[in-house]
Scaffold this motif. Structure first.
Motif, mmCIF file in Angstrom:
data_model
loop_
_atom_site.group_PDB
_atom_site.id
_atom_site.type_symbol
_atom_site.label_atom_id
_atom_site.label_comp_id
_atom_site.label_asym_id
_atom_site.label_seq_id
_atom_site.Cartn_x
_atom_site.Cartn_y
_atom_site.Cartn_z
ATOM 1 N N VAL A 248 0.830 -1.206 0.000
ATOM 2 C CA VAL A 248 0.000 0.000 0.000
ATOM 3 C C VAL A 248 0.863 1.254 0.000
ATOM 4 C CG1 VAL A 248 -1.713 1.318 1.295
ATOM 5 C CG2 VAL A 248 -1.940 -1.171 1.096
ATOM 6 N N LYS A 252 0.948 4.427 -2.722
ATOM 7 C CA LYS A 252 0.798 5.839 -2.356
ATOM 8 C C LYS A 252 1.989 6.664 -2.832
ATOM 9 C CE LYS A 252 -2.178 5.043 1.658
ATOM 10 N NZ LYS A 252 -2.306 5.122 3.136
ATOM 11 N N GLU A 277 -6.488 -0.661 -2.309
ATOM 12 C CA GLU A 277 -5.935 0.596 -2.809
ATOM 13 C C GLU A 277 -5.454 0.517 -4.243
ATOM 14 O OE1 GLU A 277 -5.805 0.657 1.587
ATOM 15 O OE2 GLU A 277 -5.301 -0.801 0.032
ATOM 16 N N GLN A 280 -7.595 2.028 -6.876
ATOM 17 C CA GLN A 280 -7.816 3.457 -6.686
ATOM 18 C C GLN A 280 -6.558 4.290 -6.944
ATOM 19 O OE1 GLN A 280 -9.121 3.590 -2.621
ATOM 20 N NE2 GLN A 280 -10.704 2.039 -2.959
ATOM 21 N N THR A 281 -5.461 3.650 -7.259
ATOM 22 C CA THR A 281 -4.185 4.353 -7.422
ATOM 23 C C THR A 281 -4.131 5.103 -8.743
ATOM 24 O OG1 THR A 281 -3.039 2.705 -6.069
ATOM 25 C CG2 THR A 281 -1.674 4.073 -7.507
#
Length: 526
Positions: A248, A252, A277, A280-281
């Motif tokens: 994760v 980010k 995640e 959604q990146t």
């Protein structure tokens, strides 16, 4: 070949060309090229002041962070030989490296993964008679020297003007192998071999001044030292450090630092796919998704391919090793999914590859050991002349121990390691060929085939498979899939489904562990 033939020279080049541009970035630091050059000079002067001379070994225990590259280039600046130690290593593993390399200096990070390493550093110092000085990144203790003090304004780098010359043929780095066939061997690279490969990667990936690379590999790995570290330095790119891989946190970082090149082993991508995640990146900054180190499952390539199509990125893979200082083969800019899944690409321009001692054939293509030759090649194994003679022949060819074949276009297809090949009923079997078939089953994510002893056939293959998500796999159905695509003698005699396959630190499947598991199963059945 660039005129910048020493590991540190590109730092000087870019400090002059773009002094205020970002060079090295971490959670705590953002260093420009001018600041990076300044740190290299000051730390080199500090090493020299502590008596480090040409040929001395400097060991460094740290995670991936800016100090790693600064210390390596500073070591090389004074003619020293740098070697990296993974903080995750046990003290017995570290002791072997110290006894083999006999470093005079240890550079160690005081903190790792939230834990104070002071006691471990003390223990390491006590186990090596060759160590004269310790530098600590973070708060100093005992008689250790602070890295911050060694790179501060108080250090006068003018002593570097009188240093003896360093040649491109001088030793620069020792990279220890994983030790899969015994004790790790120290792979000695010169400035020439390191910079040669870094320059080629900058050309073929490509890595350029606007590039931003994410580095989270251990500093004892060729990926950290050359494929990301020195390649970014040579290309004038910004290198973004993470102390360890976290699925994760990496996603980010790709977003916040606008990473352009994401290079990982397949297992890392697969772990990221499992996170909420991932979907959604924002990958809009990415220009290249690169993988190596292990075969990529078709699922991984399909998912990355979908993202690449949306953001205009490319998928790239290749083949290399510690001894070759990184990639020596590369896929081109526009490859088919099938070639990305099965091939390791073509040899880089000007370098040589051939297939030696064929043991079987794939159609008209002989299968045998992969041999490579070029200026990228390591010089020798540290204090191990016998291993060097066995690896590099009189004509300069490196015998990789990897087995594969070349197609009519010169693309390399790997079928395994020479040590992986086994004989069943007199027939040669390469596990990778069987694994490729298993991984074409829609429910299989990864697989591994290992040989086990058999009274009739001498050896037979057992397969271990990892399912995709919550897929339910049935041994009889997997066997039928293999029967449809393989000669009978290649079909695994047993197929086991595991929720997770054991992995080595370098991201490859731990086949030794699986073989031990297989032998234990055999013994329990007797």
């Amino acid at each position: 070949m660039s005129e910048r033939t020493m590991t540190w020279q590109s730092t000087y080049h870019w400090a002059e060309q773009k002094p205020d541009a970002e060079a090295l970035v971490s959670a705590e630091q953002r260093l420009t090229w001018a600041q990076t050059k300044q740190a290299v000079d000051r730390f080199a002067a500090s090493l020299w002041a502590q008596g480090v001379r040409k040929g001395d070994r400097i060991a460094m225990m740290s995670a991936a962070r800016p100090e790693f590259l600064i210390a390596m280039m500073a070591t090389n600046r004074v003619g020293g030989i740098w070697l990296g130690i993974n903080p995750k290593m046990t003290e017995s593993e570290i002791q072997y490296l110290l006894e083999d390399s006999t470093p005079s200096v240890l550079i160690a990070a005081r903190m790792f993964a939230g834990s104070d390493q002071a006691e471990k550093i003390r223990s390491i110092r006590g186990m090596s008679a060759s160590l004269k000085h310790v530098f600590t990144i973070g708060e100093a203790f005992d008689d250790a020297i602070s890295y911050d003090a060694a790179t501060s304004d108080s250090v006068d780098p003018s002593a570097l003007d009188a240093l003896p010359p360093v040649s491109e043929d001088d030793d620069a780095v020792i990279l220890y192998t994983s030790g899969s066939t015994g004790k790790p061997k120290g792979v000695v690279h010169t400035h020439k071999s390191l910079v040669t490969n870094a320059a080629m990667e900058c050309e073929l990936f490509p890595i350029q001044g606007h590039s931003r690379l994410l580095l989270h590999f251990p500093i004892n790995h060729v990926a950290a030292v050359v494929e990301f570290g020195l390649a970014a330095i040579h290309g004038g790119a910004c290198l973004v450090f993470m102390e360890s891989f976290d699925p994760v946190a990496c996603l980010k970082m790709i977003e916040t630092e606008r990473i352009t090149m994401v290079g990982q082993i397949p297992a890392m991508f697969l772990l990221q796919f499992r996170t909420a995640e991932f979907s959604q990146t924002d990958f809009s900054s990415v220009e290249r998704f690169i993988w190596a180190g292990a075969a990529a499952p078709r699922l991984m390539i399909d998912i990355l391919g979908e993202i690449a199509a949306k953001v205009g990125a490319r998928l790239v893979t290749g083949y290399g090793s510690t001894e070759t200082a990184g990639f020596v083969t590369y896929t081109t800019q526009d490859e088919t999914v099938d070639r990305l899944a099965r091939s390791a690409g073509k040899m880089a321009p000007g370098w040589e590859m051939r297939i030696d001692a064929p043991v079987s054939a794939r159609g008209d293509s002989p299968i045998g050991e992969v041999l490579v030759r070029g200026d990228f090649l390591f010089d020798r194994y540290w204090q191990n002349d016998e291993a060097t003679r066995n690896a590099i022949d009189a004509d300069g060819w490196f015998h990789t121990s990897d087995v594969g074949y070349l197609d009519e276009r010169g693309y390399l297809y790997l079928t395994g390691r020479s040590s992986d090949m086994y004989k069943s009923g007199g027939e040669n079997i390469f596990p990778r060929e069987v694994e490729e078939v298993l991984e074409t089953d829609e429910g299989v994510l990864m697989s591994a085939v290992v040989p086990v002893p058999d009274d009739i056939f001498q050896e037979i293959g057992w397969a271990y498979v990892m399912p995709k998500g919550d897929r339910q796999l049935v041994e009889a159905e997997l066997r039928a899939h293999c029967v449809a695509h393989l000669a009978n003698y290649k079909v695994p005699k047993r197929i086991f489904v595991l929720p997770m396959l054991p992995m080595l630190p370098n991201g490859k499947i731990d086949k030794k562990s699986l073989q031990a598991q297989a032998l234990a199963t055999l013994e329990a059945a007797q």
